[in-house]
Scaffold this active site. Structure first.
Site, PDB file in Angstrom:
ATOM      1  N   HIS A   1       0.809  -1.215   0.000  1.00 25.82           N
ATOM      2  CA  HIS A   1       0.000   0.000   0.000  1.00 25.82           C
ATOM      3  C   HIS A   1       0.844   1.267   0.000  1.00 25.82           C
ATOM      4  O   HIS A   1       0.317   2.367  -0.127  1.00 25.82           O
ATOM      5  CB  HIS A   1      -0.932   0.006   1.207  1.00 25.82           C
ATOM      6  CG  HIS A   1      -1.965  -1.090   1.166  1.00 25.82           C
ATOM      7  ND1 HIS A   1      -2.832  -1.244   0.123  1.00 25.82           N
ATOM      8  CD2 HIS A   1      -2.241  -2.092   2.043  1.00 25.82           C
ATOM      9  CE1 HIS A   1      -3.619  -2.285   0.352  1.00 25.82           C
ATOM     10  NE2 HIS A   1      -3.273  -2.822   1.508  1.00 25.82           N
TER      11      HIS A   1
ATOM     12  N   ASP B   1      -8.028  -4.986   7.509  1.00 33.25           N
ATOM     13  CA  ASP B   1      -8.809  -5.897   6.676  1.00 33.25           C
ATOM     14  C   ASP B   1      -9.672  -6.824   7.522  1.00 33.25           C
ATOM     15  O   ASP B   1     -10.802  -7.143   7.150  1.00 33.25           O
ATOM     16  CB  ASP B   1      -7.887  -6.710   5.769  1.00 33.25           C
ATOM     17  CG  ASP B   1      -7.493  -5.935   4.519  1.00 33.25           C
ATOM     18  OD1 ASP B   1      -8.361  -5.269   3.941  1.00 33.25           O
ATOM     19  OD2 ASP B   1      -6.321  -5.992   4.130  1.00 33.25           O
TER      20      ASP B   1
ATOM     21  N   GLU C   1      -5.519 -11.912   7.541  1.00 36.78           N
ATOM     22  CA  GLU C   1      -6.326 -10.702   7.349  1.00 36.78           C
ATOM     23  C   GLU C   1      -7.805 -10.974   7.135  1.00 36.78           C
ATOM     24  O   GLU C   1      -8.543 -10.076   6.726  1.00 36.78           O
ATOM     25  CB  GLU C   1      -5.772  -9.899   6.162  1.00 36.78           C
ATOM     26  CG  GLU C   1      -4.286  -9.567   6.299  1.00 36.78           C
ATOM     27  CD  GLU C   1      -3.816  -8.535   5.299  1.00 36.78           C
ATOM     28  OE1 GLU C   1      -4.204  -7.353   5.449  1.00 36.78           O
ATOM     29  OE2 GLU C   1      -3.073  -8.897   4.371  1.00 36.78           O
TER      30      GLU C   1
END
Length: 266
Positions: A43, A170, A144
């Site tokens: 990310h 998540d 996640e």
């Protein structure tokens, strides 16, 4: 053996910095404050060259480096390890099959099928780097989803998996919890405990996040040994806002007489 791995083997808790911006200079300056740097190329904004230069900056600063690759993809995993990081974090591992693929990509035989020939590793450490790489370079799989939490112990039991890492955002989203709610011990305790217990039962490490005292204490209580406790994004935003606010209190209400056109030296 790398410095990070040896400290972990000695049972020491390691505090980490999350790096999302492609700026090795930041790591040269503040990396020494931390035990390891989480280089987030999933990310964050780093490409391969940024990852390579940030790993080099970590070495200059004397801190460890863990690279989160964008996805479960053998090429990205191998490239990050070949660059000389202390380990890779593979996100969104939901099944045993995916965890086995991560092992295949990250570990040399007999555990996996990682390709030999890392240019930088050979240049720095010689052709025998592969003899210890399976131990020295960590494979961290990120848990996640609720489905992954349910099989966390089976994932941790796989030879070649060195650590489990919680993916709190998540997990919260997949449990229907809005990102408007901060990560808190009450929201995350159950998942964190199950992941840490699974890792401990299999003799593996647990990686967590704790950006405030309450979350750091929860990580310690549950046995997390690697705790990410800061980030370049937060430091930049918070320090900038504080400095701007302080300066504005000084200049508030002050006006300066503007120079009249034509009175300058040109």
């Amino acid at each position: 053996m790398t410095g990070l791995r040896s400290r972990l083997d000695a049972g020491k808790v390691q505090l980490g910095l999350c790096a999302m911006y492609p700026s090795p200079g930041i790591i040269e300056r503040i990396g020494r404050d931390w035990d390891f740097v989480w280089i987030d190329s999933q990310h964050g904004q780093q490409d391969y060259r940024d990852i390579l230069e940030t790993i080099r900056a970590c070495e200059i600063a004397g801190t460890g480096s863990l690279v989160r690759v964008p996805w479960l993809e053998a090429g990205a995993i191998g490239k990050a390890l070949d660059a000389g990081c202390d380990g890779v974090i593979v996100p969104c591992i939901d099944t045993i099959e995916e965890a086995k693929l991560a092992v295949d990509a990250a570990k040399f035989p007999p555990y996996g099928r990682r390709s030999y020939g890392a240019r930088r590793q050979i240049d720095l450490h010689g052709r025998t780097y592969a003899d210890t790489a399976n131990h020295d370079q960590l494979l961290v799989v990120q848990i996640e989803s609720p489905a992954a939490v349910d099989i966390a112990e089976e994932i941790a039991a796989l030879p070649g998996v060195d650590a489990l890492m919680i993916g709190p955002d998540d997990l919260l989203l997949r449990r229907g919890i809005s990102m408007s709610q901060p990560r808190s011990p009450d929201l995350l305790r159950s998942d964190m405990e199950r992941i840490a217990t699974a890792a401990r039962n299999q003799g593996k490490l647990a990686v967590g996040l704790g950006f405030d005292t309450a979350m750091i204490n929860l990580n310690l209580e549950l046995g997390y040994q690697l705790i990410i406790s800061g980030g370049d994004v937060g430091f930049l935003a918070t320090s900038s806002a504080a400095a701007s606010a302080q300066a504005r209190t000084v200049v508030e209400g002050v006006t300066v007489t503007a120079a009249k056109p034509g009175n300058g030296p040109y």
